[in-house]
Scaffold this motif. Structure first.
Motif, PDB file in Angstrom:
ATOM      1  N   ASN A 125       0.834  -1.183   0.000  1.00  0.00           N
ATOM      2  CA  ASN A 125       0.000   0.000   0.000  1.00  0.00           C
ATOM      3  C   ASN A 125       0.878   1.246   0.000  1.00  0.00           C
ATOM      4  O   ASN A 125       1.932   1.266   0.643  1.00  0.00           O
ATOM      5  N   VAL A 126       0.429   2.279  -0.708  1.00  0.00           N
ATOM      6  CA  VAL A 126       1.129   3.562  -0.764  1.00  0.00           C
ATOM      7  C   VAL A 126       0.300   4.590  -0.006  1.00  0.00           C
ATOM      8  O   VAL A 126      -0.921   4.674  -0.201  1.00  0.00           O
ATOM      9  N   TYR A 127       0.942   5.383   0.840  1.00  0.00           N
ATOM     10  CA  TYR A 127       0.193   6.290   1.718  1.00  0.00           C
ATOM     11  C   TYR A 127       1.059   7.470   2.137  1.00  0.00           C
ATOM     12  O   TYR A 127       2.277   7.507   1.908  1.00  0.00           O
ATOM     13  N   LYS A 128       0.415   8.441   2.758  1.00  0.00           N
ATOM     14  CA  LYS A 128       1.095   9.531   3.449  1.00  0.00           C
ATOM     15  C   LYS A 128       0.618   9.553   4.890  1.00  0.00           C
ATOM     16  O   LYS A 128      -0.559   9.303   5.161  1.00  0.00           O
ATOM     17  N   GLN A 129       1.520   9.831   5.788  1.00  0.00           N
ATOM     18  CA  GLN A 129       1.214   9.781   7.217  1.00  0.00           C
ATOM     19  C   GLN A 129       1.275  11.190   7.804  1.00  0.00           C
ATOM     20  O   GLN A 129       2.359  11.748   7.980  1.00  0.00           O
ATOM     21  N   PRO A 130       0.114  11.775   8.092  1.00  0.00           N
ATOM     22  CA  PRO A 130       0.096  13.130   8.642  1.00  0.00           C
ATOM     23  C   PRO A 130       0.703  13.177  10.045  1.00  0.00           C
ATOM     24  O   PRO A 130       0.685  12.191  10.786  1.00  0.00           O
ATOM     25  N   VAL A 171      -3.249   8.527   4.949  1.00  0.00           N
ATOM     26  CA  VAL A 171      -4.028   8.844   3.752  1.00  0.00           C
ATOM     27  C   VAL A 171      -3.451   8.055   2.582  1.00  0.00           C
ATOM     28  O   VAL A 171      -2.331   8.312   2.137  1.00  0.00           O
ATOM     29  N   GLN A 172      -4.207   7.068   2.097  1.00  0.00           N
ATOM     30  CA  GLN A 172      -3.742   6.216   1.019  1.00  0.00           C
ATOM     31  C   GLN A 172      -3.649   7.007  -0.288  1.00  0.00           C
ATOM     32  O   GLN A 172      -4.438   7.935  -0.522  1.00  0.00           O
ATOM     33  N   GLN A 173      -2.694   6.624  -1.140  1.00  0.00           N
ATOM     34  CA  GLN A 173      -2.423   7.346  -2.372  1.00  0.00           C
ATOM     35  C   GLN A 173      -2.766   6.466  -3.575  1.00  0.00           C
ATOM     36  O   GLN A 173      -2.093   5.477  -3.851  1.00  0.00           O
ATOM     37  N   GLY A 174      -3.820   6.833  -4.274  1.00  0.00           N
ATOM     38  CA  GLY A 174      -4.248   6.073  -5.436  1.00  0.00           C
ATOM     39  C   GLY A 174      -3.637   6.578  -6.725  1.00  0.00           C
ATOM     40  O   GLY A 174      -3.073   7.676  -6.802  1.00  0.00           O
ATOM     41  N   ASP A 175      -3.722   5.744  -7.762  1.00  0.00           N
ATOM     42  CA  ASP A 175      -3.302   6.082  -9.114  1.00  0.00           C
ATOM     43  C   ASP A 175      -1.826   6.458  -9.191  1.00  0.00           C
ATOM     44  O   ASP A 175      -1.438   7.366  -9.925  1.00  0.00           O
ATOM     45  N   LEU A 176      -1.000   5.740  -8.438  1.00  0.00           N
ATOM     46  CA  LEU A 176       0.441   5.963  -8.487  1.00  0.00           C
ATOM     47  C   LEU A 176       1.138   4.713  -9.023  1.00  0.00           C
ATOM     48  O   LEU A 176       0.715   3.592  -8.748  1.00  0.00           O
ATOM     49  N   ASN A 177       2.208   4.917  -9.763  1.00  0.00           N
ATOM     50  CA  ASN A 177       3.028   3.801 -10.222  1.00  0.00           C
ATOM     51  C   ASN A 177       4.170   3.582  -9.242  1.00  0.00           C
ATOM     52  O   ASN A 177       4.802   4.533  -8.786  1.00  0.00           O
ATOM     53  N   VAL A 178       4.419   2.332  -8.904  1.00  0.00           N
ATOM     54  CA  VAL A 178       5.406   1.982  -7.881  1.00  0.00           C
ATOM     55  C   VAL A 178       6.535   1.193  -8.525  1.00  0.00           C
ATOM     56  O   VAL A 178       6.295   0.291  -9.339  1.00  0.00           O
ATOM     57  N   SER A 179       7.770   1.539  -8.155  1.00  0.00           N
ATOM     58  CA  SER A 179       8.952   0.840  -8.669  1.00  0.00           C
ATOM     59  C   SER A 179       9.726   0.216  -7.525  1.00  0.00           C
ATOM     60  O   SER A 179       9.704   0.731  -6.394  1.00  0.00           O
ATOM     61  N   PHE A 180      10.434  -0.871  -7.836  1.00  0.00           N
ATOM     62  CA  PHE A 180      11.174  -1.604  -6.820  1.00  0.00           C
ATOM     63  C   PHE A 180      12.561  -1.965  -7.341  1.00  0.00           C
ATOM     64  O   PHE A 180      12.775  -2.143  -8.542  1.00  0.00           O
ATOM     65  N   HIS A 181      13.472  -2.103  -6.388  1.00  0.00           N
ATOM     66  CA  HIS A 181      14.796  -2.660  -6.673  1.00  0.00           C
ATOM     67  C   HIS A 181      14.904  -3.988  -5.945  1.00  0.00           C
ATOM     68  O   HIS A 181      14.606  -4.084  -4.739  1.00  0.00           O
ATOM     69  N   ASP A 217      -7.702   3.057  -5.777  1.00  0.00           N
ATOM     70  CA  ASP A 217      -8.139   4.290  -5.115  1.00  0.00           C
ATOM     71  C   ASP A 217      -7.693   4.324  -3.663  1.00  0.00           C
ATOM     72  O   ASP A 217      -7.502   5.401  -3.089  1.00  0.00           O
ATOM     73  N   GLN A 218      -7.552   3.149  -3.044  1.00  0.00           N
ATOM     74  CA  GLN A 218      -7.144   3.082  -1.646  1.00  0.00           C
ATOM     75  C   GLN A 218      -5.658   2.766  -1.492  1.00  0.00           C
ATOM     76  O   GLN A 218      -5.216   2.348  -0.432  1.00  0.00           O
ATOM     77  N   GLY A 219      -4.898   2.973  -2.545  1.00  0.00           N
ATOM     78  CA  GLY A 219      -3.449   2.868  -2.445  1.00  0.00           C
ATOM     79  C   GLY A 219      -2.888   1.470  -2.539  1.00  0.00           C
ATOM     80  O   GLY A 219      -1.667   1.286  -2.422  1.00  0.00           O
ATOM     81  N   ASP A 220      -3.718   0.462  -2.768  1.00  0.00           N
ATOM     82  CA  ASP A 220      -3.247  -0.922  -2.783  1.00  0.00           C
ATOM     83  C   ASP A 220      -2.589  -1.278  -4.106  1.00  0.00           C
ATOM     84  O   ASP A 220      -2.951  -0.768  -5.180  1.00  0.00           O
ATOM     85  N   PHE A 221      -1.635  -2.195  -4.039  1.00  0.00           N
ATOM     86  CA  PHE A 221      -1.127  -2.866  -5.228  1.00  0.00           C
ATOM     87  C   PHE A 221      -0.955  -4.339  -4.893  1.00  0.00           C
ATOM     88  O   PHE A 221      -0.596  -4.707  -3.778  1.00  0.00           O
ATOM     89  N   ASP A 222      -1.249  -5.208  -5.855  1.00  0.00           N
ATOM     90  CA  ASP A 222      -1.142  -6.652  -5.666  1.00  0.00           C
ATOM     91  C   ASP A 222      -1.068  -7.293  -7.042  1.00  0.00           C
ATOM     92  O   ASP A 222      -2.068  -7.381  -7.749  1.00  0.00           O
ATOM     93  N   VAL A 223       0.116  -7.729  -7.445  1.00  0.00           N
ATOM     94  CA  VAL A 223       0.292  -8.251  -8.790  1.00  0.00           C
ATOM     95  C   VAL A 223       1.463  -9.227  -8.819  1.00  0.00           C
ATOM     96  O   VAL A 223       2.461  -9.044  -8.126  1.00  0.00           O
ATOM     97  N   PHE A 224       1.318 -10.289  -9.605  1.00  0.00           N
ATOM     98  CA  PHE A 224       2.427 -11.185  -9.927  1.00  0.00           C
ATOM     99  C   PHE A 224       3.105 -10.677 -11.200  1.00  0.00           C
ATOM    100  O   PHE A 224       2.440 -10.409 -12.196  1.00  0.00           O
ATOM    101  N   LEU A 225       4.438 -10.592 -11.154  1.00  0.00           N
ATOM    102  CA  LEU A 225       5.186 -10.169 -12.329  1.00  0.00           C
ATOM    103  C   LEU A 225       6.364 -11.108 -12.562  1.00  0.00           C
ATOM    104  O   LEU A 225       6.993 -11.570 -11.606  1.00  0.00           O
ATOM    105  N   PRO A 226       6.698 -11.370 -13.832  1.00  0.00           N
ATOM    106  CA  PRO A 226       7.903 -12.164 -14.111  1.00  0.00           C
ATOM    107  C   PRO A 226       9.151 -11.364 -13.765  1.00  0.00           C
ATOM    108  O   PRO A 226       9.208 -10.150 -13.986  1.00  0.00           O
ATOM    109  N   ILE A 227      10.134 -12.033 -13.183  1.00  0.00           N
ATOM    110  CA  ILE A 227      11.408 -11.383 -12.896  1.00  0.00           C
ATOM    111  C   ILE A 227      12.495 -12.024 -13.744  1.00  0.00           C
ATOM    112  O   ILE A 227      12.416 -13.201 -14.098  1.00  0.00           O
TER     113      ILE A 227
END
Length: 523
Positions: A125-130, A171-181, A217-227
């Motif tokens: 989940n992606v969010y901001k913490q006030p 406050v969850q952040q929707g419609d964002l693209n997330v990258s990982f290393h 909309d609620q900041g969630d992401f959940d996906v299988f991706l090939p590595i």
């Protein structure tokens, strides 16, 4: 306390002896594929004021529900505030929110081997913490406590309550693209073994990945991706029995670090609940359950860490997966506890989209089915306790639907050792499960010496005396046939008389409230 007249009024509604319905035939598990997130399948409900939410689920079920049930069993893991609800509660505007750093809750996950190579699940989940002023934070924390003010708690407990409350009011952040290393993980988890038990550090796997789907909309992401595996440092999952650890770092934040596991095609996986099986929660005592969850340090249940450490040491390449239906906002403290006390492993929590009662009751089965179908050739051992009604349905259903994958079911019978529990649980679905596949146990040592790798699921020295239906009816009421139980309650695994009966709709509604509504809200 419920009045005697209230309970006696239910007696004419009770009829005798139904049998559990046969389960559906087990379907062949599909080959796992790279798929988009499933978290959007369950829509979110409109948010209301938090104080109202805490009392709403039980209170809305009818005026006959005792006030202590509606008020005492806090609904704090349902309808938690998100988005505009948090902004409104805290009185912050968009400009103030924009100035806050973006953070990521990155949940340790699992990867599976397919015909195209490794797939890794990315979940979080992606969010901001006030920033919340101390006085306001204390007011919010007090909503989650019963008959106690945060100012009256010891300072360390008060600080824990404030920390968890601040983690809920994000406050969850929707419609964002997330990258990982991604990179090889040198170690993770506890249990006294290098790296936490049965996983190894691979010789490759370093890469960068951007998720193809934006957050919900609620900041969630959940996906299988090939590595990718350009150097060949990742062992193929169909050619190794070893689990391989990868560190997964969310870009742009230091809050989104996790260790995920590449799990081989074949092998054994422990899927474990947490509350009242790995730690002392006492969810069935609302005041104590809330204090144990919000304020007090998490405490292992007896010597259960020894059981898991023994499994980790004695069973090569064992995969641990921790599944709790606690929602995301409250899971950091759970993960910290697990990885300092139990063997390292992957993790599942309840997505924010699974927000109402009916969704809460379905999420465990949803997550169990997901992992069973992701690893159709692996065997699974399921561990939980009787205070969790969705476990009492979902676990035996998995045995019915996936008989070739279900190795064992271990259920702690809380009512046999804790006289304070006053709510029933239902064993009906277990009637369709092979008796050699499950055990209701009282102490960790009851299952510690079992040879689970070779399918030993029952300790013959532990009496079972299992009856199928409602057990542990409240306040000593026996709705059975009137016969005295033959077994000695001190030695039987079921310390109270079992009930096998059919409830007509009026009584069924109440029992459904007691059995299926109260406990899953916290697990």
């Amino acid at each position: 306390m419920l009045s005697s007249l209230f309970w006696l009024s239910l007696l004419p509604l009770v009829h005798a002896s139904p049998y559990a319905q046969p389960g559906a035939a087990a379907a062949a598990a599909p080959q796992p594929q790279s798929t988009p997130s499933l978290v959007q399948l369950v829509p979110s409900k409109t948010r209301r004021g938090l104080t109202d939410d805490i009392k709403s689920v039980l209170g809305d079920l009818g005026s006959n529900i005792p006030s202590y049930v509606a008020d005492g069993v806090a609904n704090f893991f349902q309808e938690l505030p998100v988005g505009d609800g948090v902004k409104s509660s805290l009185g912050i505007d968009d400009s103030q929110l924009a100035a806050l750093p973006t953070q990521v809750l990155n949940i340790p996950s699992y990867g599976n081997w397919t015909d195209d190579g490794w797939n890794l699940r990315f979940r979080g989940n992606v969010y901001k913490q006030p920033e919340i002023e101390r006085e306001k934070l204390d007011d919010l924390a007090n909503i989650f406590l019963i008959d106690v003010d945060i100012e009256d708690l010891p300072s360390d407990e008060a600080d824990r309550a404030r920390n968890l409350t601040s983690e809920i009011f994000v406050v969850q952040q929707g419609d964002l693209n997330v990258s990982f290393h991604l990179e090889p993980a040198p170690s993770f988890g506890s249990s006294g073994e290098p790296g936490g038990g049965g996983a190894v550090t691979p010789e490759g796997g370093e890469q960068d990945i951007t998720l193809p789907y934006p957050t919900t909309d609620q900041g969630d992401f959940d996906v299988f991706l090939p590595i990718e595996n350009p150097s060949g440092g990742l062992q193929p999952g169909n050619d190794t029995s070893e689990l391989q650890r990868l560190n997964v770092y969310a870009d742009g934040t230091d809050s989104g670090n996790a260790t995920s596991y590449l799990v081989p095609t074949d092998g054994l996986t422990i899927i474990s609940d947490i509350d009242d099986i790995l730690r002392v929660t006492k969810i069935y005592l609302p005041k104590q359950g809330l204090l144990n969850s919000f304020a007090r340090p998490f405490t292992p249940w007896l010597n259960m860490p020894d059981v898991y450490a023994n499994w980790s040491r004695s069973i090569p390449d064992l995969h641990f997966h921790y599944l709790t239906t606690t929602p995301e906002q409250a899971t950091r403290v759970y993960m910290q506890f697990i990885y300092s006390t139990y063997p390292g492993g992957s993790f599942d929590t309840r997505p924010l989209n699974f927000s109402d009662v009916s969704a809460t009751l379905s999420i465990r089965k949803f997550l169990l089915t997901k992992i069973f179908e992701t690893f159709p050739q692996r065997k699974f051992v399921l561990v939980a306790d009787t205070s969790n009604s969705d476990v009492m349905k979902a676990y035996p259903q998995m045995a019915i639907e996936f008989p070739d994958q279900l190795q064992c079911i271990f259920i702690r019978n809380v009512s046999a050792t804790d006289p304070e529990i006053r709510f029933p649980y239902d064993t009906s679905v277990f009637e369709e499960v092979d008796r050699s596949k499950y055990i209701f146990f009282q102490e960790p040592d009851d299952i510690k010496g079992l040879d689970i790798l070779n399918g030993q699921c029952v300790n013959d020295s532990i009496p079972q005396d299992v009856t199928f239906g409602l057990q542990n009816l409240p306040f000593g009421i026996d709705l059975g046939d009137g016969d005295e139980p033959e077994e000695d309650a001190a030695t039987s695994i079921f310390g109270t008389a079992g009930y096998r009966g059919l409830l007509v709709p009026g009584a069924a509604a109440l029992v459904t409230i007691l059995v299926t509504t109260l406990f899953p809200l916290f697990h």
